[in-house]
Scaffold this active site. Structure first.
Site, PDB file in Angstrom:
ATOM      1  N   LYS A 181       3.972  11.319 -11.811  1.00  0.00           N
ATOM      2  CA  LYS A 181       3.133  10.458 -12.655  1.00  0.00           C
ATOM      3  C   LYS A 181       3.817   9.107 -12.743  1.00  0.00           C
ATOM      4  O   LYS A 181       5.003   9.024 -13.073  1.00  0.00           O
ATOM      5  CB  LYS A 181       3.008  11.042 -14.062  1.00  0.00           C
ATOM      6  CG  LYS A 181       1.928  12.081 -14.205  1.00  0.00           C
ATOM      7  CD  LYS A 181       1.705  12.405 -15.673  1.00  0.00           C
ATOM      8  CE  LYS A 181       0.702  13.509 -15.847  1.00  0.00           C
ATOM      9  NZ  LYS A 181       0.551  13.915 -17.255  1.00  0.00           N
TER      10      LYS A 181
ATOM     11  N   ARG B 134       0.818  -1.228   0.000  1.00  0.00           N
ATOM     12  CA  ARG B 134       0.000   0.000   0.000  1.00  0.00           C
ATOM     13  C   ARG B 134       0.845   1.269   0.000  1.00  0.00           C
ATOM     14  O   ARG B 134       0.393   2.339   0.402  1.00  0.00           O
ATOM     15  CB  ARG B 134      -0.980   0.016   1.177  1.00  0.00           C
ATOM     16  CG  ARG B 134      -1.926  -1.164   1.133  1.00  0.00           C
ATOM     17  CD  ARG B 134      -3.141  -0.974   1.994  1.00  0.00           C
ATOM     18  NE  ARG B 134      -4.057  -2.064   1.745  1.00  0.00           N
ATOM     19  CZ  ARG B 134      -4.024  -3.230   2.388  1.00  0.00           C
ATOM     20  NH1 ARG B 134      -3.143  -3.436   3.335  1.00  0.00           N
ATOM     21  NH2 ARG B 134      -4.888  -4.160   2.085  1.00  0.00           N
TER      22      ARG B 134
HETATM   23  N1  GLY Z   1       4.995  14.657 -18.731  1.00  0.00           N
HETATM   24  C1  GLY Z   1       3.872  15.450 -18.481  1.00  0.00           C
HETATM   25  C2  GLY Z   1       3.529  15.553 -17.036  1.00  0.00           C
HETATM   26  O1  GLY Z   1       4.270  15.096 -16.200  1.00  0.00           O
HETATM   27  O2  GLY Z   1       2.502  16.083 -16.732  1.00  0.00           O
END
Ligand code: GLY
Length: 365
Positions: free
Chosen positions: A145, A123
Protein backbone atom coordinates in the site's frame (compact mmCIF):
# COMPACT_ATOMS: atom_id res chain seq x y z
CA UNK A 1 19.43 -16.40 14.82
CA UNK A 2 21.38 -14.04 12.53
CA UNK A 3 18.58 -13.46 10.07
CA UNK A 4 15.43 -15.07 8.74
CA UNK A 5 13.55 -14.67 5.51
CA UNK A 6 9.82 -14.76 4.90
CA UNK A 7 8.52 -14.90 1.35
CA UNK A 8 5.48 -12.87 0.25
CA UNK A 9 4.05 -15.10 -2.47
CA UNK A 10 2.45 -12.95 -5.16
CA UNK A 11 3.47 -14.72 -8.35
CA UNK A 12 5.88 -12.61 -10.39
CA UNK A 13 5.53 -9.83 -7.79
CA UNK A 14 6.76 -12.09 -4.94
CA UNK A 15 9.49 -10.75 -2.67
CA UNK A 16 11.49 -11.63 0.43
CA UNK A 17 11.29 -9.96 3.82
CA UNK A 18 14.57 -10.41 5.71
CA UNK A 19 14.57 -9.84 9.48
CA UNK A 20 17.87 -9.71 11.34
CA UNK A 21 20.05 -7.97 13.88
CA UNK A 22 22.61 -5.66 12.26
CA UNK A 23 21.10 -6.22 8.81
CA UNK A 24 21.93 -2.68 7.62
CA UNK A 25 25.59 -3.70 7.50
CA UNK A 26 24.76 -6.57 5.13
CA UNK A 27 22.30 -4.79 2.88
CA UNK A 28 24.95 -3.99 0.24
CA UNK A 29 25.75 -7.62 -0.51
CA UNK A 30 22.05 -8.53 -0.37
CA UNK A 31 21.22 -5.88 -3.00
CA UNK A 32 24.22 -6.89 -5.08
CA UNK A 33 22.93 -10.47 -5.19
CA UNK A 34 19.36 -9.33 -5.89
CA UNK A 35 20.51 -7.31 -8.95
CA UNK A 36 17.55 -4.94 -8.77
CA UNK A 37 19.28 -1.77 -10.00
CA UNK A 38 22.60 -0.14 -10.80
CA UNK A 39 21.85 2.90 -8.65
CA UNK A 40 19.53 3.67 -5.71
CA UNK A 41 17.82 6.90 -4.72
CA UNK A 42 17.70 6.61 -0.93
CA UNK A 43 14.59 8.50 0.14
CA UNK A 44 14.54 9.43 3.80
CA UNK A 45 13.43 12.20 6.14
CA UNK A 46 15.68 14.73 7.80
CA UNK A 47 15.80 12.70 11.02
CA UNK A 48 16.30 9.08 9.95
CA UNK A 49 18.36 10.08 6.91
CA UNK A 50 20.77 11.97 9.14
CA UNK A 51 21.07 8.96 11.48
CA UNK A 52 21.49 6.17 8.91
CA UNK A 53 21.79 7.70 5.41
CA UNK A 54 25.58 7.86 5.20
CA UNK A 55 25.96 4.39 6.72
CA UNK A 56 23.72 2.89 4.02
CA UNK A 57 25.49 4.83 1.29
CA UNK A 58 28.89 3.55 2.38
CA UNK A 59 27.62 -0.06 2.71
CA UNK A 60 26.21 0.20 -0.83
CA UNK A 61 29.43 1.73 -2.12
CA UNK A 62 31.44 -1.16 -0.67
CA UNK A 63 29.19 -3.48 -2.68
CA UNK A 64 29.82 -1.43 -5.83
CA UNK A 65 26.33 0.13 -5.88
CA UNK A 66 25.95 3.87 -6.48
CA UNK A 67 23.40 5.87 -4.49
CA UNK A 68 22.05 9.35 -3.89
CA UNK A 69 20.58 10.40 -0.54
CA UNK A 70 17.46 12.53 -0.99
CA UNK A 71 15.84 13.96 2.15
CA UNK A 72 12.47 15.54 2.85
CA UNK A 73 11.18 17.17 6.07
CA UNK A 74 10.00 14.59 8.64
CA UNK A 75 6.38 14.13 9.66
CA UNK A 76 2.94 13.31 8.29
CA UNK A 77 2.61 16.89 6.96
CA UNK A 78 5.18 15.96 4.28
CA UNK A 79 3.02 13.10 3.02
CA UNK A 80 1.49 15.07 0.17
CA UNK A 81 1.64 15.60 -3.57
CA UNK A 82 4.02 18.57 -3.23
CA UNK A 83 6.65 16.30 -1.68
CA UNK A 84 6.10 13.77 -4.47
CA UNK A 85 6.52 16.51 -7.11
CA UNK A 86 9.66 17.81 -5.43
CA UNK A 87 11.25 14.35 -5.08
CA UNK A 88 10.36 13.47 -8.69
CA UNK A 89 12.09 16.65 -9.87
CA UNK A 90 15.21 15.78 -7.87
CA UNK A 91 15.23 12.28 -9.43
CA UNK A 92 14.82 13.75 -12.92
CA UNK A 93 17.57 16.35 -12.33
CA UNK A 94 19.87 13.51 -11.29
CA UNK A 95 18.95 11.51 -14.39
CA UNK A 96 17.24 8.61 -12.60
CA UNK A 97 15.77 6.22 -15.14
CA UNK A 98 14.14 2.80 -15.29
CA UNK A 99 17.47 1.09 -14.62
CA UNK A 100 17.56 2.74 -11.18
CA UNK A 101 15.54 2.06 -8.05
CA UNK A 102 14.43 3.75 -4.84
CA UNK A 103 15.19 2.68 -1.30
CA UNK A 104 12.74 3.80 1.40
CA UNK A 105 14.74 4.41 4.57
CA UNK A 106 12.44 5.35 7.43
CA UNK A 107 9.05 4.91 9.03
CA UNK A 108 5.56 4.61 7.58
CA UNK A 109 5.46 8.08 6.03
CA UNK A 110 8.74 7.49 4.17
CA UNK A 111 7.64 4.05 2.98
CA UNK A 112 4.28 5.34 1.73
CA UNK A 113 5.84 8.33 -0.06
CA UNK A 114 8.68 6.31 -1.61
CA UNK A 115 6.42 3.48 -2.73
CA UNK A 116 4.01 5.92 -4.34
CA UNK A 117 6.81 7.82 -6.05
CA UNK A 118 8.34 4.54 -7.30
CA UNK A 119 4.98 3.45 -8.68
CA UNK A 120 4.53 6.58 -10.82
CA UNK A 121 8.03 7.88 -11.62
CA UNK A 122 8.64 7.01 -15.30
CA UNK A 123 5.49 4.85 -15.02
CA UNK A 124 7.12 2.76 -12.34
CA UNK A 125 10.62 1.92 -11.15
CA UNK A 126 11.54 -0.76 -8.57
CA UNK A 127 11.88 0.04 -4.87
CA UNK A 128 12.95 -1.67 -1.68
CA UNK A 129 11.81 -1.01 1.86
CA UNK A 130 14.18 -0.51 4.79
CA UNK A 131 11.71 0.27 7.59
CA UNK A 132 13.15 1.88 10.72
CA UNK A 133 10.07 2.22 12.95
CA UNK A 134 8.35 -0.74 14.59
CA UNK A 135 5.07 0.24 12.92
CA UNK A 136 6.66 0.17 9.48
CA UNK A 137 8.54 -3.07 10.24
CA UNK A 138 5.44 -5.00 11.30
CA UNK A 139 2.87 -3.48 8.99
CA UNK A 140 3.26 -0.68 6.47
CA UNK A 141 6.47 -1.79 4.72
CA UNK A 142 4.87 -5.10 3.71
CA UNK A 143 1.92 -5.45 1.37
CA UNK A 144 2.38 -2.71 -1.19
CA UNK A 145 0.00 0.00 0.00
CA UNK A 146 1.48 3.35 -1.00
CA UNK A 147 0.06 6.83 -0.94
CA UNK A 148 -0.16 10.40 0.23
CA UNK A 149 -2.72 12.53 2.04
CA UNK A 150 -4.86 15.33 0.63
CA UNK A 151 -6.72 17.89 2.71
CA UNK A 152 -9.91 15.80 2.40
CA UNK A 153 -8.33 12.77 4.07
CA UNK A 154 -5.37 10.50 4.75
CA UNK A 155 -4.11 8.13 2.04
CA UNK A 156 -6.81 9.21 -0.43
CA UNK A 157 -4.29 9.19 -3.30
CA UNK A 158 -2.24 6.03 -3.71
CA UNK A 159 -1.46 2.78 -5.44
CA UNK A 160 -0.93 -0.88 -4.70
CA UNK A 161 2.72 -1.38 -5.65
CA UNK A 162 4.86 -4.10 -4.14
CA UNK A 163 8.49 -3.57 -3.15
CA UNK A 164 11.19 -5.88 -4.54
CA UNK A 165 12.46 -6.69 -1.04
CA UNK A 166 12.04 -5.63 2.60
CA UNK A 167 15.05 -5.46 4.96
CA UNK A 168 14.24 -5.21 8.67
CA UNK A 169 17.17 -4.48 11.00
CA UNK A 170 16.01 -4.92 14.61
CA UNK A 171 18.98 -2.85 15.87
CA UNK A 172 17.51 0.40 14.53
CA UNK A 173 14.71 0.17 17.12
CA UNK A 174 17.30 1.26 19.71
CA UNK A 175 17.16 4.82 18.34
CA UNK A 176 13.37 4.86 18.07
CA UNK A 177 11.64 7.13 20.64
CA UNK A 178 9.77 5.05 23.28
CA UNK A 179 6.41 6.51 22.25
CA UNK A 180 6.99 5.40 18.64
CA UNK A 181 7.87 1.90 19.80
CA UNK A 182 4.65 1.63 21.82
CA UNK A 183 2.71 3.01 18.88
CA UNK A 184 4.08 0.12 16.80
CA UNK A 185 3.08 -2.30 19.55
CA UNK A 186 -0.56 -1.38 18.89
CA UNK A 187 -0.19 -2.83 15.37
CA UNK A 188 1.55 -5.89 16.81
CA UNK A 189 -1.31 -6.45 19.26
CA UNK A 190 -3.71 -6.01 16.34
CA UNK A 191 -2.45 -9.26 14.75
CA UNK A 192 -2.90 -11.22 17.96
CA UNK A 193 -6.33 -9.78 18.70
CA UNK A 194 -7.68 -10.25 15.18
CA UNK A 195 -5.85 -13.32 13.81
CA UNK A 196 -4.05 -15.44 16.40
CA UNK A 197 -4.93 -15.95 20.09
CA UNK A 198 -1.66 -17.81 20.80
CA UNK A 199 0.32 -14.82 19.59
CA UNK A 200 -1.88 -12.55 21.71
CA UNK A 201 -1.07 -14.65 24.80
CA UNK A 202 2.62 -14.76 23.84
CA UNK A 203 2.66 -10.95 23.82
CA UNK A 204 1.27 -10.96 27.35
CA UNK A 205 3.81 -13.54 28.55
CA UNK A 206 6.82 -11.79 26.94
CA UNK A 207 6.01 -8.20 27.82
CA UNK A 208 9.17 -7.54 29.84
CA UNK A 209 11.52 -8.96 27.21
CA UNK A 210 9.73 -7.04 24.45
CA UNK A 211 9.82 -3.72 26.30
CA UNK A 212 13.51 -4.34 27.08
CA UNK A 213 14.09 -4.86 23.32
CA UNK A 214 15.64 -8.31 23.84
CA UNK A 215 16.95 -9.03 20.33
CA UNK A 216 15.79 -12.66 19.94
CA UNK A 217 12.30 -11.93 21.27
CA UNK A 218 11.92 -8.75 19.21
CA UNK A 219 13.08 -10.57 16.06
CA UNK A 220 10.58 -13.39 16.53
CA UNK A 221 7.80 -10.93 17.27
CA UNK A 222 8.50 -8.99 14.06
CA UNK A 223 8.88 -12.19 12.04
CA UNK A 224 5.49 -13.47 13.28
CA UNK A 225 3.83 -10.16 12.33
CA UNK A 226 5.37 -10.27 8.85
CA UNK A 227 4.16 -13.85 8.44
CA UNK A 228 0.61 -12.81 9.36
CA UNK A 229 0.76 -9.86 7.00
CA UNK A 230 2.20 -11.95 4.15
CA UNK A 231 -0.50 -14.59 4.61
CA UNK A 232 -3.29 -12.01 4.40
CA UNK A 233 -1.78 -10.05 1.49
CA UNK A 234 -1.13 -13.23 -0.51
CA UNK A 235 -4.85 -14.02 -0.35
CA UNK A 236 -6.20 -10.52 -0.87
CA UNK A 237 -3.61 -8.10 -2.20
CA UNK A 238 -6.04 -5.33 -3.17
CA UNK A 239 -8.29 -5.45 -0.11
CA UNK A 240 -11.33 -6.94 -1.74
CA UNK A 241 -12.23 -8.83 1.46
CA UNK A 242 -9.88 -10.62 3.86
CA UNK A 243 -7.28 -7.81 3.98
CA UNK A 244 -9.90 -5.65 5.65
CA UNK A 245 -9.24 -7.54 8.88
CA UNK A 246 -5.94 -5.63 9.05
CA UNK A 247 -8.06 -2.54 9.60
CA UNK A 248 -9.06 -3.89 13.01
CA UNK A 249 -9.22 -0.85 15.30
CA UNK A 250 -8.49 1.50 12.41
CA UNK A 251 -12.00 2.65 11.48
CA UNK A 252 -12.60 4.38 14.81
CA UNK A 253 -8.82 4.84 15.26
CA UNK A 254 -8.43 6.93 12.09
CA UNK A 255 -11.42 9.06 13.08
CA UNK A 256 -9.95 9.63 16.56
CA UNK A 257 -6.57 10.45 15.03
CA UNK A 258 -8.11 12.95 12.59
CA UNK A 259 -10.42 14.50 15.20
CA UNK A 260 -7.38 15.07 17.45
CA UNK A 261 -5.85 17.12 14.60
CA UNK A 262 -3.21 14.35 14.37
CA UNK A 263 -1.96 15.21 17.85
CA UNK A 264 -2.55 11.59 18.85
CA UNK A 265 0.05 9.32 17.22
CA UNK A 266 -1.25 6.58 14.94
CA UNK A 267 -0.72 3.54 17.18
CA UNK A 268 -2.28 5.27 20.17
CA UNK A 269 -5.35 6.05 18.05
CA UNK A 270 -5.45 2.41 16.86
CA UNK A 271 -5.24 1.18 20.48
CA UNK A 272 -8.21 3.39 21.36
CA UNK A 273 -9.97 2.17 18.21
CA UNK A 274 -9.40 -1.52 19.09
CA UNK A 275 -10.75 -1.03 22.60
CA UNK A 276 -13.75 0.85 21.13
CA UNK A 277 -14.64 -1.89 18.61
CA UNK A 278 -14.32 -4.53 21.32
CA UNK A 279 -16.84 -2.56 23.36
CA UNK A 280 -19.03 -2.24 20.25
CA UNK A 281 -18.84 -6.01 19.66
CA UNK A 282 -20.02 -6.62 23.24
CA UNK A 283 -22.91 -4.17 22.81
CA UNK A 284 -23.90 -5.78 19.49
CA UNK A 285 -23.89 -9.21 21.14
CA UNK A 286 -21.04 -10.57 18.99
CA UNK A 287 -18.52 -10.96 21.84
CA UNK A 288 -18.39 -11.63 25.58
CA UNK A 289 -17.28 -8.91 27.96
CA UNK A 290 -14.21 -11.03 28.69
CA UNK A 291 -12.92 -10.40 25.13
CA UNK A 292 -13.02 -6.62 25.59
CA UNK A 293 -11.48 -6.94 29.06
CA UNK A 294 -8.58 -9.11 27.83
CA UNK A 295 -7.82 -6.73 24.98
CA UNK A 296 -7.95 -3.72 27.26
CA UNK A 297 -5.63 -5.42 29.73
CA UNK A 298 -2.97 -6.20 27.11
CA UNK A 299 -3.15 -2.66 25.69
CA UNK A 300 -2.66 -1.26 29.19
CA UNK A 301 0.26 -3.63 29.82
CA UNK A 302 1.94 -1.99 26.84
CA UNK A 303 1.14 1.47 28.22
CA UNK A 304 -1.25 2.21 25.38
CA UNK A 305 -4.27 4.49 25.80
CA UNK A 306 -7.71 2.84 25.65
CA UNK A 307 -10.19 5.69 26.15
CA UNK A 308 -11.37 8.17 23.52
CA UNK A 309 -10.05 11.49 24.91
CA UNK A 310 -12.92 13.28 26.62
CA UNK A 311 -12.00 16.57 24.92
CA UNK A 312 -12.63 15.20 21.40
CA UNK A 313 -15.76 16.59 19.79
CA UNK A 314 -18.03 13.57 19.19
CA UNK A 315 -19.77 15.20 16.19
CA UNK A 316 -16.42 15.78 14.52
CA UNK A 317 -15.54 12.17 15.30
CA UNK A 318 -18.76 10.93 13.65
CA UNK A 319 -18.11 13.07 10.57
CA UNK A 320 -14.64 11.57 10.18
CA UNK A 321 -16.11 8.07 10.56
CA UNK A 322 -18.56 8.73 7.71
CA UNK A 323 -15.79 10.16 5.52
CA UNK A 324 -13.45 7.18 6.05
CA UNK A 325 -12.46 5.50 2.80
CA UNK A 326 -13.60 2.18 4.25
CA UNK A 327 -17.14 3.56 4.01
CA UNK A 328 -18.86 1.84 1.08
CA UNK A 329 -22.11 3.24 -0.30
CA UNK A 330 -22.52 5.42 2.78
CA UNK A 331 -22.26 2.41 5.14
CA UNK A 332 -19.42 2.21 7.63
CA UNK A 333 -17.89 -1.24 7.97
CA UNK A 334 -16.41 -2.31 11.29
CA UNK A 335 -14.03 -5.15 12.03
CA UNK A 336 -15.45 -6.50 15.29
CA UNK A 337 -13.85 -9.14 17.53
CA UNK A 338 -15.92 -12.24 18.25
CA UNK A 339 -13.15 -13.77 20.33
CA UNK A 340 -9.45 -13.08 20.78
CA UNK A 341 -7.94 -14.05 17.40
CA UNK A 342 -11.26 -14.01 15.51
CA UNK A 343 -13.09 -11.10 13.89
CA UNK A 344 -16.14 -10.44 11.72
CA UNK A 345 -16.56 -7.59 9.24
CA UNK A 346 -19.97 -6.00 9.41
CA UNK A 347 -21.95 -2.85 8.76
CA UNK A 348 -24.70 -4.16 11.05
CA UNK A 349 -24.16 -1.76 13.92
CA UNK A 350 -26.97 0.21 15.53
CA UNK A 351 -26.41 3.97 15.78
CA UNK A 352 -27.33 3.85 19.47
CA UNK A 353 -24.58 1.31 20.20
CA UNK A 354 -22.02 3.30 18.22
CA UNK A 355 -23.08 6.53 19.92
CA UNK A 356 -22.72 4.92 23.35
CA UNK A 357 -19.22 3.68 22.51
CA UNK A 358 -18.15 7.04 21.08
CA UNK A 359 -19.58 8.77 24.15
CA UNK A 360 -17.35 6.53 26.27
CA UNK A 361 -20.15 4.48 27.82
CA UNK A 362 -19.65 0.91 29.05
CA UNK A 363 -21.64 -2.16 28.03
CA UNK A 364 -23.51 -1.93 31.35
CA UNK A 365 -24.86 1.16 29.63
N1 GLY B 1 -2.12 -1.60 7.14
C1 GLY B 1 -3.18 -2.34 6.62
C2 GLY B 1 -2.87 -2.98 5.31
O1 GLY B 1 -1.75 -2.94 4.86
O2 GLY B 1 -3.76 -3.51 4.71
Amino acid sequence: MVQQTIQVGLGERSYPITVGKGLLERIGSALQTAKIAKRYGIISDDRVGVLYGEQIQSVLEQAGIASELILFPHGETSKNLQTIGHLASVLAERSFDRGDALLALGGGVTGDITGFLASIYMRGIPFVQVPTSLLAQVDSSVGGKTGVDISEGKNLIGTFYQPKAVFIDTDVLKTLPAEEFLSGMAEVIKYGASIDADFFNWLGANREAILALEPEVIASMIRRCCEFKALVVEQDEREGGLRRILNFGHTIGHAVEAASGYQLIHGYAVAIGMRAVAELAVRCGYADKEVAAKLEELLRQYRLPTEIPSGLDRDVLRRYLQADKKTIGGRVFFVLPEAIGKVRITDQVQDADLDAVLAGGTSEG
